[in-house]
Design a protein around this motif. Sequence first.
Motif, mmCIF file in Angstrom:
data_model
loop_
_atom_site.group_PDB
_atom_site.id
_atom_site.type_symbol
_atom_site.label_atom_id
_atom_site.label_comp_id
_atom_site.label_asym_id
_atom_site.label_seq_id
_atom_site.Cartn_x
_atom_site.Cartn_y
_atom_site.Cartn_z
ATOM 1 N N ARG A 255 -19.660 -15.292 -45.923
ATOM 2 C CA ARG A 255 -20.452 -16.037 -46.810
ATOM 3 C C ARG A 255 -20.560 -17.212 -46.478
ATOM 4 N N ALA A 256 -19.651 -18.081 -45.985
ATOM 5 C CA ALA A 256 -19.683 -19.255 -45.788
ATOM 6 C C ALA A 256 -20.590 -19.836 -44.614
ATOM 7 N N ASP A 257 -21.148 -18.891 -44.175
ATOM 8 C CA ASP A 257 -21.675 -19.138 -42.698
ATOM 9 C C ASP A 257 -23.074 -18.449 -42.670
ATOM 10 N N GLY A 258 -24.043 -18.762 -43.330
ATOM 11 C CA GLY A 258 -25.313 -18.456 -43.253
ATOM 12 C C GLY A 258 -25.945 -17.406 -44.373
ATOM 13 N N THR A 259 -25.112 -16.739 -44.966
ATOM 14 C CA THR A 259 -25.817 -15.763 -45.968
ATOM 15 C C THR A 259 -26.336 -16.766 -47.034
ATOM 16 N N CYS A 260 -27.258 -15.906 -47.634
ATOM 17 C CA CYS A 260 -27.691 -16.558 -49.041
ATOM 18 C C CYS A 260 -28.390 -15.281 -49.745
ATOM 19 N N SER A 261 -28.286 -15.655 -51.206
ATOM 20 C CA SER A 261 -28.733 -14.714 -52.022
ATOM 21 C C SER A 261 -30.184 -14.494 -52.342
ATOM 22 N N TYR A 315 -35.637 -18.635 -43.567
ATOM 23 C CA TYR A 315 -34.799 -17.516 -44.331
ATOM 24 C C TYR A 315 -35.050 -16.364 -43.589
ATOM 25 N N VAL A 316 -34.285 -15.593 -43.215
ATOM 26 C CA VAL A 316 -34.413 -14.399 -42.524
ATOM 27 C C VAL A 316 -33.983 -13.047 -43.120
ATOM 28 N N ILE A 317 -34.923 -12.304 -43.044
ATOM 29 C CA ILE A 317 -34.889 -11.023 -43.916
ATOM 30 C C ILE A 317 -34.976 -9.652 -43.036
ATOM 31 N N ARG A 323 -29.927 -6.855 -38.954
ATOM 32 C CA ARG A 323 -31.047 -7.259 -38.022
ATOM 33 C C ARG A 323 -31.160 -8.661 -38.402
ATOM 34 N N SER A 324 -31.120 -9.196 -39.700
ATOM 35 C CA SER A 324 -31.202 -10.608 -39.806
ATOM 36 C C SER A 324 -29.907 -11.459 -39.650
ATOM 37 N N ARG A 325 -28.893 -10.799 -39.492
ATOM 38 C CA ARG A 325 -27.731 -11.133 -39.107
ATOM 39 C C ARG A 325 -27.825 -11.663 -37.873
ATOM 40 N N GLN A 326 -28.164 -10.722 -36.916
ATOM 41 C CA GLN A 326 -28.363 -10.927 -35.458
ATOM 42 C C GLN A 326 -29.347 -12.148 -35.201
ATOM 43 N N ALA A 327 -30.498 -11.948 -36.174
ATOM 44 C CA ALA A 327 -31.632 -12.834 -35.956
ATOM 45 C C ALA A 327 -31.083 -14.421 -36.298
ATOM 46 N N TYR A 328 -30.133 -14.362 -37.224
ATOM 47 C CA TYR A 328 -29.628 -15.864 -37.705
ATOM 48 C C TYR A 328 -28.804 -16.459 -36.245
ATOM 49 N N THR A 329 -28.012 -15.710 -35.769
ATOM 50 C CA THR A 329 -27.285 -16.111 -34.438
ATOM 51 C C THR A 329 -28.213 -16.545 -33.485
ATOM 52 N N ILE A 330 -29.359 -16.028 -33.166
ATOM 53 C CA ILE A 330 -30.257 -16.186 -32.199
ATOM 54 C C ILE A 330 -30.953 -17.558 -32.536
ATOM 55 N N LEU A 335 -32.924 -22.849 -32.024
ATOM 56 C CA LEU A 335 -33.168 -24.087 -32.625
ATOM 57 C C LEU A 335 -32.122 -24.615 -33.430
ATOM 58 N N PRO A 336 -31.078 -25.304 -32.779
ATOM 59 C CA PRO A 336 -29.926 -25.862 -33.490
ATOM 60 C C PRO A 336 -30.093 -26.762 -34.723
ATOM 61 N N GLY A 337 -31.254 -27.415 -34.665
ATOM 62 C CA GLY A 337 -31.466 -28.663 -35.686
ATOM 63 C C GLY A 337 -32.142 -27.863 -36.955
ATOM 64 N N THR A 338 -32.413 -26.717 -36.884
ATOM 65 C CA THR A 338 -33.254 -25.928 -37.943
ATOM 66 C C THR A 338 -32.251 -25.314 -39.037
ATOM 67 N N PRO A 339 -32.321 -25.573 -40.377
ATOM 68 C CA PRO A 339 -31.278 -24.798 -41.201
ATOM 69 C C PRO A 339 -31.812 -23.372 -41.308
ATOM 70 N N VAL A 340 -30.887 -22.530 -41.318
ATOM 71 C CA VAL A 340 -31.373 -21.024 -41.129
ATOM 72 C C VAL A 340 -30.277 -20.441 -42.123
ATOM 73 N N TYR A 341 -30.746 -19.288 -42.724
ATOM 74 C CA TYR A 341 -30.093 -18.403 -43.696
ATOM 75 C C TYR A 341 -30.511 -17.009 -43.669
ATOM 76 N N TRP A 342 -29.763 -16.197 -43.915
ATOM 77 C CA TRP A 342 -30.145 -14.735 -43.929
ATOM 78 C C TRP A 342 -29.863 -14.175 -45.316
ATOM 79 N N ILE A 343 -30.802 -13.353 -45.721
ATOM 80 C CA ILE A 343 -30.653 -12.911 -47.107
ATOM 81 C C ILE A 343 -29.803 -11.553 -47.034
ATOM 82 N N GLU A 344 -28.702 -11.792 -47.814
ATOM 83 C CA GLU A 344 -27.918 -10.572 -48.009
ATOM 84 C C GLU A 344 -28.798 -9.559 -48.834
#
Lengths: 361, 81
Positions: A255-261, A315-317, A323-330, A335-344
């Motif tokens: 939860r602390a690492d990339g997820t968002c509602s 925001y990845v869905i 799959r969005s969890r994997q995309a988040y890692t990629i 793109l290390p400077g871009t804020p990224v989240y995946w929607i739970e």
Amino acid sequence: MKSSRYTRQTRLEGFGPQSQERLSRARVLVVGAGGLGIPVATYLNAMGIGTLGLVDGDQVEWSNLHRQPAYGPEQVGKSKIAVLSGVLQDQNPDTQIRLYDTFLHPTNALRILEGYDLVVDATDNLQTRYLIDDACLVREIPWVYGALHGFEGQVSVFNYRGGPTYRCLFPEMPAIGEIPDCDTLGTLGVLPAIIGSLQALEAVKALCDLPGVLSGHLMLYQALEQQMQKIAFDRNPTREGLAPLETSSIPGCTRADGTCSVAEYQQQRYVPGTVLLDVREASEFKAKSATGAVNIPLLDLEENLHSLKDAGAIYVICKSGPRSRQAYTIIRETLPGTPVYWIEGGMRQYLAVCQDQSWEV
Amino acid sequence: MKILLFGITRDIVGESPLQLPRGESAALQTVGDLKTYLKGHYPRLGTLSSLAVAVNQKYTGDDARIGEEDEIALIPPVSGG
């Protein structure tokens, strides 16, 4: 229970009433209620397993039906484990069935596995397989592996009485996209039933202390040639209990690492530069998608990610999360400077919440 | 030398088994040599981070010796289910 229910099995020399008794006390967790999970659960249930846990956060889709015959058109859109447990209870009301309407995560795996005698891997992705391998090692539970590639299958029993584990064969998890899955390759409907039936057999052998458990051997099945090969392998002596699962398997899914509602995304969606990236297949995207979402299927993501380099936040869905969890890692790597989240919870959760809250889809 | 290919290695090479001509395989002393040879001919094999190799149905490391009469199997992880 009708006393004659198991007579054909208890009469079998080499099985007998003692094995039936063992089976009736055994607790098995089946991870995945799809092509492999259905035959595994169906046969363990019919044969008299004591407790059957089912883990899957997925719903039935039309494209599942050719290989998941517990489901029919009426069940499309419904929770797989809810439908499957109904079928199983009709077939054998004596089985204790426990349902986990979720995917296996590093954050829930140890809790879900606790108390089971054996785990069956009926998943469709490598991340969860490595997680099962690590979690079973920590919990000291044997597990039955099964996987498919085109017309081929693999079966083995890992972590059985000190025997080798999956990481003894394949120490490092391959990069995302390196090994194609069934969504990409396709699969013939009957093939998971063959591999799943072999898994059910190995589960019974391990639980009832029958000889010949497929530990220390990887079985390779080739359907077109009708050939089976067994490869012998040993436990890697350096394989032992490990660091917390959160750091060992799926990166970045706590939860602390990339997820968002869904609500968090809705608060941000109209901020300029915000991109909603849908990483499902084009056909899924076409069937139903969020307004303004950009579609890049997960497998095409790395080579197309440059088109999002100017995004303010991504925001990845996907359908339900993996799959969005994997995309988040990629994306984090590319793109290390871009804020990224995946929607739970993915589109499933997204549509439900949007409808509930009367938000724009 | 006979090489059985499974999973994505079969897709990459396009056939299984792969039979190496005696002249080519004679120079290959170890599993590591064979891997290097195959990656030279099929570069996509080089992109696989995890690849198990068995010699005569037994899992081995890169330093295992191989000979003309051995049956080698390349076994990658498979993902589907």
